[in-house]
Design a protein around this motif. Structure first.
Motif, PDB file in Angstrom:
ATOM      1  N   ARG A   1       0.790  -1.120   0.032  1.00 53.25           N
ATOM      2  CA  ARG A   1       0.034  -0.132   0.206  1.00 53.25           C
ATOM      3  C   ARG A   1       0.872   1.243  -0.077  1.00 53.25           C
ATOM      4  NH1 ARG A   1      -5.291   1.165   1.392  1.00 53.25           N
ATOM      5  NH2 ARG A   1      -5.607   3.364   2.142  1.00 53.25           N
ATOM      6  N   VAL A   2       0.445   2.283  -0.711  1.00 52.80           N
ATOM      7  CA  VAL A   2       1.176   3.578  -0.943  1.00 52.80           C
ATOM      8  C   VAL A   2       0.857   4.396   0.423  1.00 52.80           C
ATOM      9  CG1 VAL A   2       1.531   5.603  -2.048  1.00 52.80           C
ATOM     10  CG2 VAL A   2       1.428   3.558  -3.234  1.00 52.80           C
ATOM     11  N   THR A   3       1.655   4.554   1.313  1.00 58.31           N
ATOM     12  CA  THR A   3       1.193   5.511   2.546  1.00 58.31           C
ATOM     13  C   THR A   3       1.833   6.744   2.755  1.00 58.31           C
ATOM     14  OG1 THR A   3       3.221   4.180   3.631  1.00 58.31           O
ATOM     15  CG2 THR A   3       1.054   3.129   3.677  1.00 58.31           C
ATOM     16  N   GLY A   4       2.615   7.156   1.776  1.00 57.77           N
ATOM     17  CA  GLY A   4       3.169   8.564   1.897  1.00 57.77           C
ATOM     18  C   GLY A   4       4.342   8.687   0.592  1.00 57.77           C
ATOM     19  N   VAL A   5       4.740   9.871   0.878  1.00 58.69           N
ATOM     20  CA  VAL A   5       5.761  10.397  -0.275  1.00 58.69           C
ATOM     21  C   VAL A   5       7.141  10.932   0.414  1.00 58.69           C
ATOM     22  CG1 VAL A   5       3.750  11.167  -1.541  1.00 58.69           C
ATOM     23  CG2 VAL A   5       4.984  13.018  -0.128  1.00 58.69           C
TER      24      VAL A   5
ATOM     25  N   ILE B   1      -3.592  -0.444  -6.896  1.00 57.87           N
ATOM     26  CA  ILE B   1      -2.595  -0.201  -6.104  1.00 57.87           C
ATOM     27  C   ILE B   1      -2.969   0.496  -4.892  1.00 57.87           C
ATOM     28  CG2 ILE B   1      -0.149   0.759  -5.603  1.00 57.87           C
ATOM     29  CD1 ILE B   1       0.436   0.511  -8.502  1.00 57.87           C
ATOM     30  N   PRO B   2      -3.199  -0.353  -3.838  1.00 67.52           N
ATOM     31  CA  PRO B   2      -4.076   0.264  -2.405  1.00 67.52           C
ATOM     32  C   PRO B   2      -3.398   1.887  -2.078  1.00 67.52           C
ATOM     33  CG  PRO B   2      -3.554  -1.766  -2.331  1.00 67.52           C
ATOM     34  CD  PRO B   2      -2.807  -1.773  -3.404  1.00 67.52           C
ATOM     35  N   GLY B   3      -4.070   2.741  -1.818  1.00 68.64           N
ATOM     36  CA  GLY B   3      -3.717   3.834  -1.542  1.00 68.64           C
ATOM     37  C   GLY B   3      -3.287   5.029  -2.481  1.00 68.64           C
ATOM     38  N   LEU B   4      -3.307   4.672  -3.955  1.00 71.75           N
ATOM     39  CA  LEU B   4      -2.540   5.543  -4.553  1.00 71.75           C
ATOM     40  C   LEU B   4      -3.705   5.929  -5.814  1.00 71.75           C
ATOM     41  CD1 LEU B   4      -0.327   7.193  -5.933  1.00 71.75           C
ATOM     42  CD2 LEU B   4       0.312   5.145  -7.274  1.00 71.75           C
TER      43      LEU B   4
ATOM     44  N   PRO C   1     -12.178   2.429 -12.318  1.00 71.51           N
ATOM     45  CA  PRO C   1     -13.276   3.597 -12.203  1.00 71.51           C
ATOM     46  C   PRO C   1     -13.356   4.368 -10.887  1.00 71.51           C
ATOM     47  CG  PRO C   1     -14.126   1.416 -12.947  1.00 71.51           C
ATOM     48  CD  PRO C   1     -12.762   1.065 -12.576  1.00 71.51           C
ATOM     49  N   GLN C   2     -12.350   3.885  -9.860  1.00 72.75           N
ATOM     50  CA  GLN C   2     -12.356   4.738  -8.622  1.00 72.75           C
ATOM     51  C   GLN C   2     -11.191   5.679  -8.918  1.00 72.75           C
ATOM     52  OE1 GLN C   2     -15.210   4.450  -6.757  1.00 72.75           O
ATOM     53  NE2 GLN C   2     -15.678   3.233  -8.164  1.00 72.75           N
ATOM     54  N   LEU C   3     -10.575   5.734  -9.796  1.00 71.14           N
ATOM     55  CA  LEU C   3      -9.259   6.514 -10.149  1.00 71.14           C
ATOM     56  C   LEU C   3      -8.120   5.907  -9.470  1.00 71.14           C
ATOM     57  CD1 LEU C   3     -10.688  10.065 -10.372  1.00 71.14           C
ATOM     58  CD2 LEU C   3     -10.633   8.445 -12.330  1.00 71.14           C
ATOM     59  N   CYS C   4      -8.175   4.585  -8.927  1.00 67.13           N
ATOM     60  CA  CYS C   4      -7.140   4.046  -8.234  1.00 67.13           C
ATOM     61  C   CYS C   4      -6.063   3.641  -9.495  1.00 67.13           C
ATOM     62  CB  CYS C   4      -7.510   2.825  -7.424  1.00 67.13           C
ATOM     63  SG  CYS C   4      -6.379   2.224  -6.282  1.00 67.13           S
ATOM     64  N   VAL C   5      -4.942   3.935  -9.108  1.00 70.76           N
ATOM     65  CA  VAL C   5      -3.691   3.604 -10.383  1.00 70.76           C
ATOM     66  C   VAL C   5      -3.804   2.024 -10.176  1.00 70.76           C
ATOM     67  CG1 VAL C   5      -1.508   3.646 -10.620  1.00 70.76           C
ATOM     68  CG2 VAL C   5      -2.516   5.533  -9.882  1.00 70.76           C
ATOM     69  N   MET C   6      -3.715   1.379 -11.447  1.00 68.85           N
ATOM     70  CA  MET C   6      -3.692   0.063 -11.642  1.00 68.85           C
ATOM     71  C   MET C   6      -2.410  -0.633 -12.170  1.00 68.85           C
ATOM     72  SD  MET C   6      -7.257  -1.168 -13.041  1.00 68.85           S
ATOM     73  CE  MET C   6      -7.139  -0.340 -14.713  1.00 68.85           C
TER      74      MET C   6
END
Length: 473
Positions: free
Chosen positions: A177-181, A429-432, A417-422
């Motif tokens: 999961r993407v959790t930050g930058v 990709i969770p969180g992104l 469709p939820q604009l979550c990056v695939m």
């Protein structure tokens, strides 16, 4: 820059057309939002954009007696894009666009007095219903509204803004999961969701050519359109698509042969406005399209198949003297003056020398002109061109070089469709998340010009994400 170890609800990378509405509407729901941008100011491409938007079912339309509905908008976008726009994304955009445009209008956006319009141009399809509008100050007018709407959220502390902050890495946990930058300099920020809204890659010529397979040529886009967000998305496992939907336009006369060239002039290649007297040849000296082809998309796609997106308008002294001006407000003397003084203008007493100066295969150029002249005499052109006003044969001969280029980026991150990056297996990709031009123009335009369907998707999808992202989980 201080490292923030307190988890935020939403980290937005890119404070432009999509990022600003996302921040505003998420904050109105009580979210803690951090906006990061590599530039010295917010706004992104709105500083340069024409500010053209479209929506069906707005209050402005209703006030002017225009009956319209998002279903009609959807149908027309898919028609104009020749079915190449992404239908799921377009459905979301057209459904969200009316409320988005109403919000901007109520917040002070002032469209031109005669708007909305249908966006039809010679050779280009528009809408059947007037739903297309912009303001006199173009993109800057939208940016002015967004600044005012953002200000209360900044003052409340619900939104924090850090400029000159280029994000260099995304942070992922053990589950992926993407959790930050992480930003340049090493500071890290953590949040429940990360939204990439960094725009396109049109000002990164190496990345542009790697993705699209052709040169970028013109430096006409926003300086920070470097493709940073796409690279971040790929680093996190995301996939890129739609590079094949690059749209080079009809070409322009540039002030230099390579990036970072600027547009110097445009030859009028729209046959409905000026029927062609010249022929068009590629670097091989071959004609590649009927010069009076009425469909702009057909002409543009023919150019896309040519080596390095270059072509040359070939004519002679008689045509220069007798034809309507090809470059608006230029007379024949001005064209002659540019020959030998400008890299895109050439003149010679014979075709072989002209070809050498312009970088054209001389034997094929001579053959192409001979065949064209035979067609003029017989009133039957090999490419079925209808306007055949004159043979090409009176020295000196001329060549004006145009190249196809684009200020927008066709390729983009693939999203659900939820604009979550695939990823490349179409797994989210969770969180992104991603919105705006980072999705690529191909998903909303296909290869066509669809009125208002660059800015509208960015504004509407950014607003929708701000309204819909889960702030609890």
């Amino acid at each position: 820059m201080q490292e923030d170890n307190d988890s935020l609800d939403l980290l937005i990378v890119g404070a432009g057309t999509a990022g600003l509405p996302a921040a505003i509407f998420a904050a109105r729901r009580g979210a803690r939002v951090l906006l990061l941008d590599a530039a010295e100011d917010i706004g992104g491409t709105l500083h340069l954009a024409h500010g053209q938007v479209s929506a069906a079912g707005t209050r402005l339309q209703a006030a002017r007696g225009i009956d319209d509905h998002p279903d009609a908008h959807f149908t027309e976008v898919m028609r104009i894009s020749r079915g190449l726009a992404d239908p799921a994304l377009i459905r979301r955009v057209v459904d969200e666009a009316p409320a988005t445009i109403d919000w901007l209008l109520e917040a002070g956006l002032q469209p031109l007095a005669e708007h909305p319009v249908n966006g039809q141009l010679p050779g280009r399809e528009g809408y059947e219903v007037p739903r297309y509008l912009w303001a006199a100050e173009q993109g800057r007018a939208i940016l002015a509204v967004l600044r005012r709407e953002l200000e209360p959220e900044l003052e409340s502390g619900r939104v924090s803004l850090q400029l000159n902050a280029r994000v260099t890495h995304l942070i992922r946990n053990e589950s992926g999961r993407v959790t930050g930058v992480q930003v340049a300099g090493g500071a890290k920020f953590h949040g429940r969701h990360v939204l990439l809204t960094t725009g396109g890659y049109a000002m990164n010529p190496e990345y542009f050519e790697a993705l699209c397979g052709c040169p970028a040529y013109a430096a006409g886009s926003y300086p920070h359109s470097q493709g940073d967000g796409l690279k971040l998305g790929v680093e996190a496992g995301g996939s890129i698509h739609n590079a094949h939907l690059h749209r080079p336009g009809a070409g322009s006369i540039l002030d230099a042969p390579d990036f970072p060239a600027r547009i110097y002039a445009r030859f009028n290649t729209t046959p409905q406005l000026r029927p062609p007297w010249e022929i068009w040849v590629n670097d091989r000296g071959e004609r590649f399209v009927r010069e009076d082809e009425p469909d702009a998309i057909h002409r543009e796609q023919a150019l896309l198949l040519q080596p390095r997106l270059r072509y040359h308008l070939i004519f002679d002294e008689a045509i220069l003297a007798e034809s309507p001006p090809g470059i608006p407000d230029w007379d024949a003397a001005r064209v002659r003056e540019h020959c030998g003084m400008h890299p895109m203008f050439h003149q010679a007493e014979d075709l072989s020398t002209l070809a050498r100066l312009a970088g054209i295969d001389p034997h094929r150029l001579v053959r192409s002109i001979a065949r064209y002249n035979e067609g003029v005499t017989a009133a039957r052109d090999l490419l079925d061109r209808q306007h055949l006003p004159a043979r090409i044969g009176q020295p000196p001969f001329y060549a004006i070089t145009q190249v196809g280029h684009s200020a927008v980026s066709s390729a983009g991150l693939r999203v659900d469709p939820q604009l979550c990056v695939m990823d490349d297996k179409l797994r989210p990709i969770p969180g992104l998340f991603a919105a705006g031009e980072i999705l690529g123009s191909g998903v909303t335009l296909g290869r066509a010009f669809v009125p208002g369907m660059m800015l509208t998707p960015a504004l509407a999808l950014g607003r929708w994400l701000g309204n819909s992202l889960n702030l609890e989980g």
